[in-house]
Design a protein around this motif. Structure first.
Motif, short mmCIF file in Angstrom:
data_model
loop_
_atom_site.label_atom_id
_atom_site.label_comp_id
_atom_site.label_asym_id
_atom_site.label_seq_id
_atom_site.Cartn_x
_atom_site.Cartn_y
_atom_site.Cartn_z
N LEU A 150 -10.93 -2.78 -2.83
CA LEU A 150 -10.09 -2.12 -3.83
C LEU A 150 -8.63 -2.14 -3.40
N ARG A 151 -8.38 -2.02 -2.09
CA ARG A 151 -7.01 -2.08 -1.60
C ARG A 151 -6.42 -3.47 -1.82
N ARG A 152 -7.22 -4.51 -1.59
CA ARG A 152 -6.71 -5.87 -1.82
C ARG A 152 -6.42 -6.09 -3.30
N ARG A 153 -7.29 -5.58 -4.14
CA ARG A 153 -7.07 -5.71 -5.58
C ARG A 153 -5.78 -4.99 -6.00
N ASP A 154 -5.56 -3.79 -5.45
CA ASP A 154 -4.33 -3.05 -5.75
C ASP A 154 -3.10 -3.76 -5.22
N ASN A 155 -3.23 -4.42 -4.07
CA ASN A 155 -2.09 -5.16 -3.52
C ASN A 155 -1.65 -6.29 -4.45
N ILE A 156 -2.61 -6.96 -5.05
CA ILE A 156 -2.28 -8.02 -6.01
C ILE A 156 -1.53 -7.43 -7.20
N GLN A 157 -2.03 -6.28 -7.69
CA GLN A 157 -1.37 -5.65 -8.83
C GLN A 157 0.03 -5.16 -8.44
N ALA A 158 0.16 -4.60 -7.24
CA ALA A 158 1.47 -4.12 -6.79
C ALA A 158 2.47 -5.26 -6.71
N ASP A 159 2.03 -6.41 -6.20
CA ASP A 159 2.89 -7.59 -6.12
C ASP A 159 3.30 -8.03 -7.52
N PHE A 160 2.36 -8.01 -8.45
CA PHE A 160 2.66 -8.37 -9.84
C PHE A 160 3.70 -7.42 -10.43
N GLU A 161 3.54 -6.13 -10.18
CA GLU A 161 4.46 -5.15 -10.76
C GLU A 161 5.87 -5.31 -10.21
N VAL A 162 5.98 -5.59 -8.90
CA VAL A 162 7.30 -5.79 -8.30
C VAL A 162 8.00 -6.99 -8.92
N LYS A 163 7.28 -8.10 -9.04
CA LYS A 163 7.87 -9.31 -9.63
C LYS A 163 8.21 -9.11 -11.10
N ASN A 164 7.37 -8.38 -11.79
CA ASN A 164 7.60 -8.15 -13.22
C ASN A 164 8.84 -7.28 -13.43
N GLU A 165 9.04 -6.29 -12.57
CA GLU A 165 10.23 -5.44 -12.67
C GLU A 165 11.48 -6.25 -12.34
N ALA A 166 11.37 -7.12 -11.33
CA ALA A 166 12.51 -7.97 -10.96
C ALA A 166 12.88 -8.89 -12.11
N LEU A 167 11.88 -9.40 -12.82
CA LEU A 167 12.13 -10.29 -13.96
C LEU A 167 12.89 -9.56 -15.05
N ALA A 168 12.61 -8.27 -15.21
CA ALA A 168 13.25 -7.50 -16.28
C ALA A 168 14.68 -7.10 -15.93
N THR A 169 15.01 -7.04 -14.63
CA THR A 169 16.34 -6.55 -14.23
C THR A 169 17.29 -7.65 -13.79
N ARG A 170 16.77 -8.74 -13.25
CA ARG A 170 17.65 -9.80 -12.76
C ARG A 170 18.10 -10.73 -13.88
N LYS A 171 19.29 -11.21 -13.72
CA LYS A 171 19.83 -12.16 -14.70
C LYS A 171 19.77 -13.59 -14.19
N VAL A 172 19.43 -13.74 -12.91
CA VAL A 172 19.35 -15.08 -12.33
C VAL A 172 17.92 -15.37 -11.94
N GLU A 173 17.64 -16.63 -11.70
CA GLU A 173 16.32 -17.10 -11.28
C GLU A 173 15.23 -16.67 -12.25
N SER A 182 0.82 -1.20 0.00
CA SER A 182 0.00 0.00 0.00
C SER A 182 0.86 1.26 0.00
N MET A 183 1.99 1.20 0.73
CA MET A 183 2.90 2.34 0.76
C MET A 183 3.49 2.59 -0.62
N ARG A 184 3.80 1.52 -1.34
CA ARG A 184 4.39 1.65 -2.67
C ARG A 184 3.38 2.13 -3.69
N GLY A 185 2.14 1.60 -3.58
CA GLY A 185 1.10 1.97 -4.54
C GLY A 185 1.23 1.20 -5.84
N VAL A 186 0.30 1.43 -6.75
CA VAL A 186 0.33 0.78 -8.06
C VAL A 186 0.60 1.83 -9.13
N ARG A 187 1.22 1.41 -10.20
CA ARG A 187 1.63 2.35 -11.24
C ARG A 187 0.77 2.27 -12.49
#
Length: 425
Positions: A322-345, A212-217
């Motif tokens: 709505l907050r729970r729905r945004d939390n799911i999206q925020a989690d998705f965005e964090v993992k998606n960004e990690a996928l784009a930047t990490r070279k491992v896993e 929630s602190m991070r928010g969704v983009r």
């Protein structure tokens, strides 16, 4: 992740209501001193206009859920239970159904408030993006009403009944295994032991707070519109509820004044022989007005206030969903960004991203469908309660008008009789 879909019509007026605004409403029922029917004013609107009653068949066609209902739940017969450490109220929950997955077509259990609360919590865990109907508050403001008074118990019983009624017609929640257990299990203890533990729930809460602190983009426009509507709806319904409560307080004060006013005229009549009948007539009229006002206060308290307050609580539920729905999206965005930047896993992250994408889409689909269901229920509930209140207001004012017209008719003196009463010159 953008989600395609058209936003519903979310326009709603916002009431600009201040605490100091003066509102006066006077209110309800009927009877005449001699027991005869109270006449209606010949010029009254009631004689010219009647609210059209809804055709039951037409109502069923517009609400297919009512036609296809196969689950009927009643909450009644509250009983006080006293143990060595606490006192609480148990309510009978009677279920009638034609569903084949129930062992019997009629089941009766007894439940306390804590078990209703358990049911709602389990439904939230299982369906985080559905709008679960609210329960009445557990705690009562000290000094407002006694926790075990008859009025409080009756009010809570009706609210719990309404809660289960909402679940029984919900297309998803009515088929929940948790609801079935609540309706059929004589002992809920084994079912209460199932589910995530305290540490797991605390972990979910901390993770939700961080998201929630991070928010969704990249929130889709339709969900931004839902958020905007929810904020405006919350402000509006809280204002209406607050003003309605103030109107009731003012009506109760008016009723107290009427109860003191009528005896004053009766006492005055004993002092004025020539005015005695007129003063007694005013006293009788004020008594009748008081009876009507008492009924009107009861009407508002039992018909309009519970619905308004239910939707005040619903506004908080909407925010949480709505907050729970945004939390799911925020989690998705964090993992998606990690996928784009990490070279491992990469393979593990890709699986997590795909899983979260599916979860987000499921949440969006569920929320869209439940939003339509909730909006339909809102319109029906609010319209029904407002029409009932408006009709009662008309009846109240008509009866008050008839009371005073009857008083005026009783005071008319035949001119010939008046001349006979005049002293001869």
């Amino acid at each position: 992740m953008a989600v395609q879909g058209s936003a519903a019509d979310l326009s709603v007026p916002v009431l600009d209501l201040e605490e100091d605004d003066d509102l006066e409403v006077f209110s309800k029922n009927t009877s005449v001193a001699d027991g005869s029917p109270l006449p209606t004013s010949p010029s009254s609107m009631t004689n010219q206009y009647h609210l059209d009653r809804e055709d039951p068949e037409e109502s069923l066609e517009q609400n297919p859920e009512e036609r296809e209902r196969d689950l009927f739940i009643t909450v009644d017969n509250p009983e006080s239970q006293v143990t060595a450490i606490e006192t609480f109220i148990m309510y009978r929950v009677l279920t009638r159904t034609t569903r084949g997955d129930f062992d019997s077509s009629e089941v009766e259990v007894r439940r306390r408030y804590q078990e209703f609360s358990w049911l709602r919590s389990k439904l939230e865990e299982s369906h985080p993006t559905l709008i679960i109907p609210p329960l009445p508050e557990k705690f009562v403001v000290k000094g407002m009403v006694e926790r075990f008074s008859e009025d409080f118990i009756e009010t809570r019983k009706k609210a719990l009944h309404r809660f289960l009624q909402k679940l029984s017609v919900h297309p998803v929640l009515s088929h929940s295994p948790h609801l079935k257990a609540f309706l059929t299990a004589q002992d809920l203890t084994p079912h209460k032991k199932q589910g995530p533990g305290l540490l797991s729930r605390m972990g979910d809460t901390m993770r939700s707070m961080a998201q929630s602190m991070r928010g969704v983009r990249g929130r889709a426009e339709e969900f931004s519109s839902l958020q905007d509507y929810t904020d405006r709806f919350n402000s509006t319904i809280c204002s209406v509820d607050r003003v309605t409560q103030r109107v009731i307080r003012e009506q109760k004060e008016y009723l107290d004044e009427l109860r003191q006013y009528s005896p004053t005229y009766s006492q005055w009549a004993e002092l004025e022989e020539g005015l005695s009948e007129t003063l007694k007539g005013v006293a009788r009229s004020l008594d009748l007005i008081g009876q009507e006002t008492e009924g009107q206060v009861q009407e508002l308290s039992e018909v309009l206030v519970p619905v308004l307050h239910e939707y005040v609580l619903c506004a908080d539920t909407l925010k949480m969903v709505l907050r729970r729905r945004d939390n799911i999206q925020a989690d998705f965005e964090v993992k998606n960004e990690a996928l784009a930047t990490r070279k491992v896993e990469q393979e593990t992250l890709q699986e997590e991203v795909d899983s979260l994408a599916d979860r987000l889409e499921q949440a969006n689909v569920a929320l869209r469908a439940d939003w339509r269901h909730w909006r339909s229920s809102l319109r029906s509930d609010i319209q029904t309660s407002l029409l009932s209140t408006a009709e009662r207001n008309v009846q109240y004012y008509e009866k008050c008008l008839a009371i005073w017209e009857s008083f005026l008719l009783s005071q008319k003196v035949d001119p010939a009789q008046h001349q006979n009463q005049e002293p001869s010159s």
